[in-house]
Enzyme design. Structure first.
Site, mmCIF file in Angstrom:
data_model
loop_
_atom_site.group_PDB
_atom_site.id
_atom_site.type_symbol
_atom_site.label_atom_id
_atom_site.label_comp_id
_atom_site.label_asym_id
_atom_site.label_seq_id
_atom_site.Cartn_x
_atom_site.Cartn_y
_atom_site.Cartn_z
ATOM 1 N N GLU A 174 65.710 69.577 76.905
ATOM 2 C CA GLU A 174 64.875 69.125 75.522
ATOM 3 C C GLU A 174 64.180 70.536 74.917
ATOM 4 O O GLU A 174 63.339 70.287 74.182
ATOM 5 C CB GLU A 174 64.462 67.965 74.985
ATOM 6 C CG GLU A 174 65.737 66.776 75.159
ATOM 7 C CD GLU A 174 65.149 66.041 75.257
ATOM 8 O OE1 GLU A 174 63.813 65.722 74.179
ATOM 9 O OE2 GLU A 174 65.489 64.632 75.170
ATOM 10 N N ARG A 228 66.885 65.869 82.283
ATOM 11 C CA ARG A 228 65.838 64.671 81.985
ATOM 12 C C ARG A 228 64.766 63.891 82.281
ATOM 13 O O ARG A 228 63.570 63.807 81.502
ATOM 14 C CB ARG A 228 66.920 63.785 81.356
ATOM 15 C CG ARG A 228 66.043 63.130 80.611
ATOM 16 C CD ARG A 228 67.321 61.580 80.114
ATOM 17 N NE ARG A 228 66.946 60.350 79.823
ATOM 18 C CZ ARG A 228 66.883 60.723 78.489
ATOM 19 N NH1 ARG A 228 67.321 60.938 76.977
ATOM 20 N NH2 ARG A 228 66.620 58.976 77.821
ATOM 21 N N HIS A 296 61.502 65.126 70.607
ATOM 22 C CA HIS A 296 62.566 64.602 71.573
ATOM 23 C C HIS A 296 63.357 65.525 70.764
ATOM 24 O O HIS A 296 63.341 66.088 69.473
ATOM 25 C CB HIS A 296 63.574 63.660 71.877
ATOM 26 C CG HIS A 296 61.935 63.044 72.525
ATOM 27 N ND1 HIS A 296 62.767 62.080 73.575
ATOM 28 C CD2 HIS A 296 61.230 62.181 72.096
ATOM 29 C CE1 HIS A 296 61.186 61.777 73.719
ATOM 30 N NE2 HIS A 296 60.328 61.659 73.598
ATOM 31 N N GLU A 371 63.951 63.184 67.141
ATOM 32 C CA GLU A 371 64.847 64.126 67.686
ATOM 33 C C GLU A 371 64.489 65.356 67.111
ATOM 34 O O GLU A 371 65.544 64.892 65.987
ATOM 35 C CB GLU A 371 66.151 63.232 67.395
ATOM 36 C CG GLU A 371 66.250 61.736 68.216
ATOM 37 C CD GLU A 371 66.059 62.616 70.107
ATOM 38 O OE1 GLU A 371 66.042 63.466 70.501
ATOM 39 O OE2 GLU A 371 66.032 60.860 70.235
HETATM 40 ZN ZN ZN Z 1 64.527 63.269 74.643
#
Ligand code: ZN
Length: 411
Positions: A174, A228, A296, A371
């Site tokens: 990310e 990830r 995130h 997010e």
């Molecule tokens: Zn994440």
């Protein structure tokens, strides 16, 4: 001989990197009953990866490697599950994410609107903390592969002021998160006297960690852009643990996987990951932490505990007001809509997350999980031109939390 060596190096470089040519992301619009069917999809196709859903109420984004695109579509169509191609060729998105540029090792010409390597970010931390007296480099911990990582403490002095901890980069793919955290530091250190940012630091200390999973981050640059997890070796079939399913908050419960090959693997034991332990110990070592946020991407959510249960947190009402105000502040900058609410309601039940851990186990009342952009068009490969607007609107949300901390709402 020289040519042979060059060819060997190119081979090593070129073939160590995972490529995503013609891999697709399917956006699926299931009915409520079809979500169970989707959840079973990895049993038949272990190589797929849910980037959004399948739990929750929104559309489901499924990453599908090229070889499985046809069969997965057959499965979906056979079960009459509404689906569309959302990303036609993932490698094209990756290629368009960033443009080639020289290495940046100089604060004066540092470009915040590009994605940076770990080396560049570490140099930037050194430079910015050397250049601004309110910024201090603080040791946070080590990674599995032995990389030291740091937070930047932003403080105008005073003892044990209320503190706000901002974490980025726990999930390595990310990339917009570290970029946003660096922008947040820039906004604070460059704030002029009398500005909102400056007066926030009159009242509170802010700690910013741009990269909290450095091994994973390096791996996304060198080997696999879509990595990830951490890079720990656990004598399991696959490497790495999801560092946001590993925390001591209903660890190994719903919304986490027991399979080491799954991207949601909760790990061999609770808090097994040194990056997770490091962050927990680091935050515990700061006196008077009143707020925490783990940043995130993607989906555009501004959330708070709980993730592991649908039961409301004791501070639900206050957290909901702060999250609602944050989402409104974010929207006022570039018009982007961020949903807000408890993690379990907004996304799905997910156990072992950092926001729940810091709320439950370290008593940090104002604990959040965000997010950032986008809602899936580019997903993890958000082009660099979106870094600045994402950082600007996120900073508006972070200032809302800061102001609540400053007035004592999180005490
Ligand atoms: Zn994440």
């Amino acid at each position: 001989m020289k040519i042979f060596i060059v060819l060997c190096s190119l081979f090593a470089l070129g073939f160590s990197k995972r490529l995503f040519h013609n891999d697709q992301v399917l956006r699926v619009h299931p009915t409520e009953g079809q979500r169970d069917l989707l959840e079973k999809l990895p049993e038949t196709f272990p190589a797929i990866d849910f980037w959004a859903g399948p739990r929750g109420s929104g559309p489901v984004d499924i990453y599908v490697p090229r070889a499985f695109v046809g069969p997965v579509k057959v499965y979906l169509n056979r079960h009459r599950i509404n689906n569309e191609i959302f990303v036609e060729d993932l490698q094209k998105n990756i290629d368009n994410e960033r443009s080639p540029r020289p290495e940046q090792m100089d604060l004066a010409s540092f470009d915040y609107n590009v994605y940076h390597t770990l080396d560049e970010i570490q140099q930037w931390i050194d430079d910015i903390t050397a250049s601004y007296s309110i910024a201090t480099k603080v040791h946070e911990g080590f990674s599995y592969e032995g990389r030291e990582f740091h937070a930047i403490k932003l403080s105008k002095g005073g003892f044990a002021k209320p503190a706000f901890v901002i974490n980025c980069g726990l999930h390595s793919r990310e990339w917009v998160n570290p970029a946003t955290c660096m922008y947040a530091v820039k906004y604070f250190v460059e704030a002029t006297t009398g500005s909102e940012e400056s007066s926030i630091l009159d009242d509170i200390d802010v700690y910013v960690t741009p990269i909290s999973n450095p091994d994973g981050y390096v791996y996304t640059w060198t080997d696999d852009r879509m990595w990830r997890k951490t890079r720990s070796v656990n004598n399991k079939v696959c490497i790495g643990v999801d560092p946001n399913r590993n925390w001591d908050a209903n660890w190994s419960g719903p919304g986490a996987s027991a399979s080491s090959c799954n991207d949601l693997y909760y790990g061999p034991s609770v808090m097994s990951e040194i990056e997770v332990q490091s962050q927990a110990n680091f935050v515990a070592s700061i006196p008077n932490v009143k707020a925490y946020i783990d940043i995130h991407a993607y989906s555009q959510y501004w959330m708070f505990p709980y993730g592991y249960t649908y039961t409301h947190a004791d501070d639900y009402d206050m957290l909901n007001v702060i999250a609602s105000d944050s989402a409104a502040a974010i929207q006022s900058v570039h018009g982007m809509t961020y949903q807000h609410g408890p993690i379990s309601t907004v996304i799905y039940e997910s156990s072992g997350s950092s926001a729940d851990y810091f709320y439950d186990k370290q008593g940090i009342k104002c604990s959040f999980a965000a997010e950032l952009r986008d809602t899936g068009r580019y997903g993890f490969t958000l082009p660099e031109r979106f870094i600045q607007p994402t950082a600007e609107e996120t900073f508006a949300g972070l200032k809302v939390i800061s102001n609540y901390v400053a007035v004592g709402a999180c005490s």
